[in-house]
Design a protein around this motif. Structure first.
Motif, PDB file in Angstrom:
ATOM      1  N   LYS A  28       0.843  -1.203   0.000  1.00  0.00           N
ATOM      2  CA  LYS A  28       0.000   0.000   0.000  1.00  0.00           C
ATOM      3  C   LYS A  28       0.877   1.251   0.000  1.00  0.00           C
ATOM      4  CE  LYS A  28      -3.980   0.539   0.100  1.00  0.00           C
ATOM      5  NZ  LYS A  28      -4.917   0.855  -0.996  1.00  0.00           N
ATOM      6  N   TYR A  29       1.975   1.192   0.730  1.00  0.00           N
ATOM      7  CA  TYR A  29       2.911   2.313   0.766  1.00  0.00           C
ATOM      8  C   TYR A  29       3.427   2.592  -0.653  1.00  0.00           C
ATOM      9  CZ  TYR A  29       6.318   5.297   3.309  1.00  0.00           C
ATOM     10  OH  TYR A  29       7.037   6.350   3.818  1.00  0.00           O
ATOM     11  N   ILE A  30       3.887   1.553  -1.323  1.00  0.00           N
ATOM     12  CA  ILE A  30       4.395   1.690  -2.690  1.00  0.00           C
ATOM     13  C   ILE A  30       3.312   2.246  -3.604  1.00  0.00           C
ATOM     14  CG2 ILE A  30       5.201   0.384  -4.710  1.00  0.00           C
ATOM     15  CD1 ILE A  30       6.534  -1.558  -2.590  1.00  0.00           C
ATOM     16  N   GLU A  31       2.103   1.719  -3.479  1.00  0.00           N
ATOM     17  CA  GLU A  31       0.969   2.171  -4.287  1.00  0.00           C
ATOM     18  C   GLU A  31       0.736   3.672  -4.109  1.00  0.00           C
ATOM     19  OE1 GLU A  31      -3.725   1.466  -3.779  1.00  0.00           O
ATOM     20  OE2 GLU A  31      -2.555  -0.392  -3.999  1.00  0.00           O
ATOM     21  N   ARG A  32       0.773   4.133  -2.873  1.00  0.00           N
ATOM     22  CA  ARG A  32       0.539   5.556  -2.598  1.00  0.00           C
ATOM     23  C   ARG A  32       1.675   6.428  -3.135  1.00  0.00           C
ATOM     24  NH1 ARG A  32      -4.740   6.311  -2.067  1.00  0.00           N
ATOM     25  NH2 ARG A  32      -5.575   5.471  -0.129  1.00  0.00           N
ATOM     26  N   VAL A  33       2.915   5.981  -2.991  1.00  0.00           N
ATOM     27  CA  VAL A  33       4.047   6.742  -3.532  1.00  0.00           C
ATOM     28  C   VAL A  33       3.873   6.906  -5.038  1.00  0.00           C
ATOM     29  CG1 VAL A  33       6.539   6.706  -4.001  1.00  0.00           C
ATOM     30  CG2 VAL A  33       5.692   6.106  -1.720  1.00  0.00           C
ATOM     31  N   LEU A  34       3.579   5.824  -5.720  1.00  0.00           N
ATOM     32  CA  LEU A  34       3.397   5.878  -7.178  1.00  0.00           C
ATOM     33  C   LEU A  34       2.214   6.761  -7.559  1.00  0.00           C
ATOM     34  CD1 LEU A  34       4.183   2.158  -8.057  1.00  0.00           C
ATOM     35  CD2 LEU A  34       5.615   4.170  -8.520  1.00  0.00           C
ATOM     36  N   GLU A  35       1.159   6.707  -6.756  1.00  0.00           N
ATOM     37  CA  GLU A  35      -0.013   7.535  -7.012  1.00  0.00           C
ATOM     38  C   GLU A  35       0.342   9.025  -6.930  1.00  0.00           C
ATOM     39  OE1 GLU A  35      -4.554   8.122  -5.250  1.00  0.00           O
ATOM     40  OE2 GLU A  35      -3.207   6.673  -4.294  1.00  0.00           O
ATOM     41  N   VAL A  36       1.089   9.407  -5.902  1.00  0.00           N
ATOM     42  CA  VAL A  36       1.473  10.815  -5.740  1.00  0.00           C
ATOM     43  C   VAL A  36       2.405  11.251  -6.865  1.00  0.00           C
ATOM     44  CG1 VAL A  36       2.706  12.464  -4.261  1.00  0.00           C
ATOM     45  CG2 VAL A  36       1.125  10.813  -3.239  1.00  0.00           C
ATOM     46  N   LEU A  37       3.394  10.425  -7.180  1.00  0.00           N
ATOM     47  CA  LEU A  37       4.344  10.798  -8.229  1.00  0.00           C
ATOM     48  C   LEU A  37       3.706  10.825  -9.613  1.00  0.00           C
ATOM     49  CD1 LEU A  37       7.574   8.873  -7.127  1.00  0.00           C
ATOM     50  CD2 LEU A  37       6.971  11.280  -6.721  1.00  0.00           C
ATOM     51  N   GLY A  38       2.690  10.005  -9.824  1.00  0.00           N
ATOM     52  CA  GLY A  38       2.081   9.892 -11.144  1.00  0.00           C
ATOM     53  C   GLY A  38       0.880  10.783 -11.384  1.00  0.00           C
ATOM     54  N   ASN A  39       0.460  11.540 -10.383  1.00  0.00           N
ATOM     55  CA  ASN A  39      -0.762  12.333 -10.515  1.00  0.00           C
ATOM     56  C   ASN A  39      -0.468  13.777 -10.093  1.00  0.00           C
ATOM     57  OD1 ASN A  39      -3.274  13.612 -10.035  1.00  0.00           O
ATOM     58  ND2 ASN A  39      -4.256  11.651  -9.593  1.00  0.00           N
ATOM     59  N   ASP A  40      -0.213  14.634 -11.088  1.00  0.00           N
ATOM     60  CA  ASP A  40       0.133  16.025 -10.803  1.00  0.00           C
ATOM     61  C   ASP A  40      -0.941  16.731  -9.985  1.00  0.00           C
ATOM     62  OD1 ASP A  40       2.430  15.656 -12.267  1.00  0.00           O
ATOM     63  OD2 ASP A  40       1.719  16.736 -14.031  1.00  0.00           O
ATOM     64  N   GLN A  41      -2.198  16.520 -10.347  1.00  0.00           N
ATOM     65  CA  GLN A  41      -3.295  17.196  -9.654  1.00  0.00           C
ATOM     66  C   GLN A  41      -3.319  16.807  -8.173  1.00  0.00           C
ATOM     67  OE1 GLN A  41      -7.134  16.514 -11.447  1.00  0.00           O
ATOM     68  NE2 GLN A  41      -8.177  17.888 -10.039  1.00  0.00           N
ATOM     69  N   LEU A  42      -3.191  15.528  -7.892  1.00  0.00           N
ATOM     70  CA  LEU A  42      -3.170  15.057  -6.509  1.00  0.00           C
ATOM     71  C   LEU A  42      -1.964  15.631  -5.764  1.00  0.00           C
ATOM     72  CD1 LEU A  42      -4.110  13.211  -4.170  1.00  0.00           C
ATOM     73  CD2 LEU A  42      -2.714  11.396  -5.207  1.00  0.00           C
ATOM     74  N   ARG A  43      -0.794  15.574  -6.379  1.00  0.00           N
ATOM     75  CA  ARG A  43       0.433  16.055  -5.743  1.00  0.00           C
ATOM     76  C   ARG A  43       0.314  17.537  -5.381  1.00  0.00           C
ATOM     77  NH1 ARG A  43       3.359  14.283  -9.313  1.00  0.00           N
ATOM     78  NH2 ARG A  43       3.964  16.137 -10.437  1.00  0.00           N
ATOM     79  N   PHE A  44      -0.233  18.351  -6.290  1.00  0.00           N
ATOM     80  CA  PHE A  44      -0.375  19.778  -6.020  1.00  0.00           C
ATOM     81  C   PHE A  44      -1.417  20.044  -4.934  1.00  0.00           C
ATOM     82  CE2 PHE A  44       1.937  20.097  -9.997  1.00  0.00           C
ATOM     83  CZ  PHE A  44       2.802  21.142  -9.721  1.00  0.00           C
ATOM     84  N   LYS A  45      -2.492  19.260  -4.917  1.00  0.00           N
ATOM     85  CA  LYS A  45      -3.507  19.410  -3.865  1.00  0.00           C
ATOM     86  C   LYS A  45      -2.911  19.060  -2.507  1.00  0.00           C
ATOM     87  CE  LYS A  45      -6.416  16.345  -2.350  1.00  0.00           C
ATOM     88  NZ  LYS A  45      -7.373  15.354  -2.030  1.00  0.00           N
ATOM     89  N   LEU A  46      -2.233  17.935  -2.421  1.00  0.00           N
ATOM     90  CA  LEU A  46      -1.592  17.526  -1.164  1.00  0.00           C
ATOM     91  C   LEU A  46      -0.582  18.580  -0.704  1.00  0.00           C
ATOM     92  CD1 LEU A  46      -0.894  13.731  -1.896  1.00  0.00           C
ATOM     93  CD2 LEU A  46      -2.728  14.671  -0.457  1.00  0.00           C
ATOM     94  N   SER A  47       0.157  19.150  -1.642  1.00  0.00           N
ATOM     95  CA  SER A  47       1.164  20.150  -1.331  1.00  0.00           C
ATOM     96  C   SER A  47       0.541  21.408  -0.737  1.00  0.00           C
ATOM     97  CB  SER A  47       1.955  20.501  -2.597  1.00  0.00           C
ATOM     98  OG  SER A  47       2.859  21.555  -2.349  1.00  0.00           O
ATOM     99  N   GLU A  48      -0.506  21.902  -1.351  1.00  0.00           N
ATOM    100  CA  GLU A  48      -1.186  23.093  -0.827  1.00  0.00           C
ATOM    101  C   GLU A  48      -1.710  22.835   0.579  1.00  0.00           C
ATOM    102  OE1 GLU A  48      -1.452  26.240  -1.990  1.00  0.00           O
ATOM    103  OE2 GLU A  48      -0.065  25.551  -3.538  1.00  0.00           O
ATOM    104  N   ASN A  49      -2.321  21.676   0.771  1.00  0.00           N
ATOM    105  CA  ASN A  49      -2.867  21.337   2.084  1.00  0.00           C
ATOM    106  C   ASN A  49      -1.766  21.099   3.116  1.00  0.00           C
ATOM    107  OD1 ASN A  49      -5.436  21.595   1.030  1.00  0.00           O
ATOM    108  ND2 ASN A  49      -5.635  19.426   0.593  1.00  0.00           N
ATOM    109  N   ALA A  50      -0.627  20.575   2.667  1.00  0.00           N
ATOM    110  CA  ALA A  50       0.510  20.384   3.578  1.00  0.00           C
ATOM    111  C   ALA A  50       0.998  21.740   4.079  1.00  0.00           C
ATOM    112  CB  ALA A  50       1.636  19.632   2.868  1.00  0.00           C
ATOM    113  N   LYS A  51       1.122  22.686   3.184  1.00  0.00           N
ATOM    114  CA  LYS A  51       1.577  24.035   3.552  1.00  0.00           C
ATOM    115  C   LYS A  51       0.604  24.649   4.566  1.00  0.00           C
ATOM    116  CE  LYS A  51       4.493  27.465   2.390  1.00  0.00           C
ATOM    117  NZ  LYS A  51       5.828  27.471   2.952  1.00  0.00           N
ATOM    118  N   SER A  52      -0.705  24.487   4.327  1.00  0.00           N
ATOM    119  CA  SER A  52      -1.725  25.012   5.249  1.00  0.00           C
ATOM    120  C   SER A  52      -1.639  24.336   6.613  1.00  0.00           C
ATOM    121  CB  SER A  52      -3.128  24.805   4.677  1.00  0.00           C
ATOM    122  OG  SER A  52      -3.282  25.538   3.503  1.00  0.00           O
TER     123      SER A  52
END
Length: 187
Positions: A144-168
């Protein structure tokens, strides 16, 4: 609390992963390297920052897996040196068995770096909101860890959303916000 609001943010344009940790057995950095090895993406890099008793074992593990070109075991770095690597990273990885309140997650989030970690009894879930600013992996499930890493690296929209929320999220732990809470408590 985070004492310094750095105001800087990663641009998320590199498939670089990062972990910053004391290199001892309980931090399970060896598992992060195992996970990285299974990602099998020659364009992805892993920065391992920290020092400790496991340093030489991790160095041997990296060599035995033929990952010396992709995994940088950087040793101890100052805060300003770590910043350089945070700003070049798209995901922070943690595999600790236990944590208190892992400030390193907040520090990564202060640069807009989403985080992924195994659930611990305390700490991790106080910072990471699963699917909001990163991911929490249940039951130390490496697949599951590997799956999530690949999901974040492979999905620009998700990565940018997570990033904005991380900053907040990091802003909630700023010196100013924590002091406001203490003032309310002490009134």
């Amino acid at each position: 609390m985070l004492y310094d609001s750095n105001g800087k943010k990663t641009n998320l344009n590199k498939n670089n992963l990062i972990t910053v940790s004391r290199l001892d057995d309980g931090k399970k950095v060896n598992e992060i390297i195992d996970i990285f090895n299974k990602i099998k993406d020659e364009n992805t890099r892993l920065y391992v920052i920290g020092d400790g008793l496991e340093y030489n074992n991790l160095k041997e593990q990296i060599a035995s897996m033929h990952l010396t070109e992709q995994v940088s075991l950087l040793g101890y770095k100052t805060k300003s040196e770590i910043e350089k690597y945070m700003l070049e990273s798209s995901l922070f990885m943690m595999a600790s068995v236990s944590e208190g309140l892992p400030m390193v997650l907040l520090e990564a989030m202060s640069y807009g770096v989403p985080c992924i970690a195994y659930r611990t009894v305390s700490g991790v879930a106080d910072i990471i909101k699963d699917g909001y600013n990163g991911f929490i992996i249940e039951n130390r499930d490496q697949n599951k860890y590997i799956e999530r890493v690949l999901e974040v690296l492979g999905n620009d929209q998700l990565r940018f959303k997570l990033s904005e929320n991380a900053k907040s999220t990091a802003e909630l732990f700023s010196k100013e916000e924590i002091l406001k809470k203490w003032y309310r408590i002490l009134k």
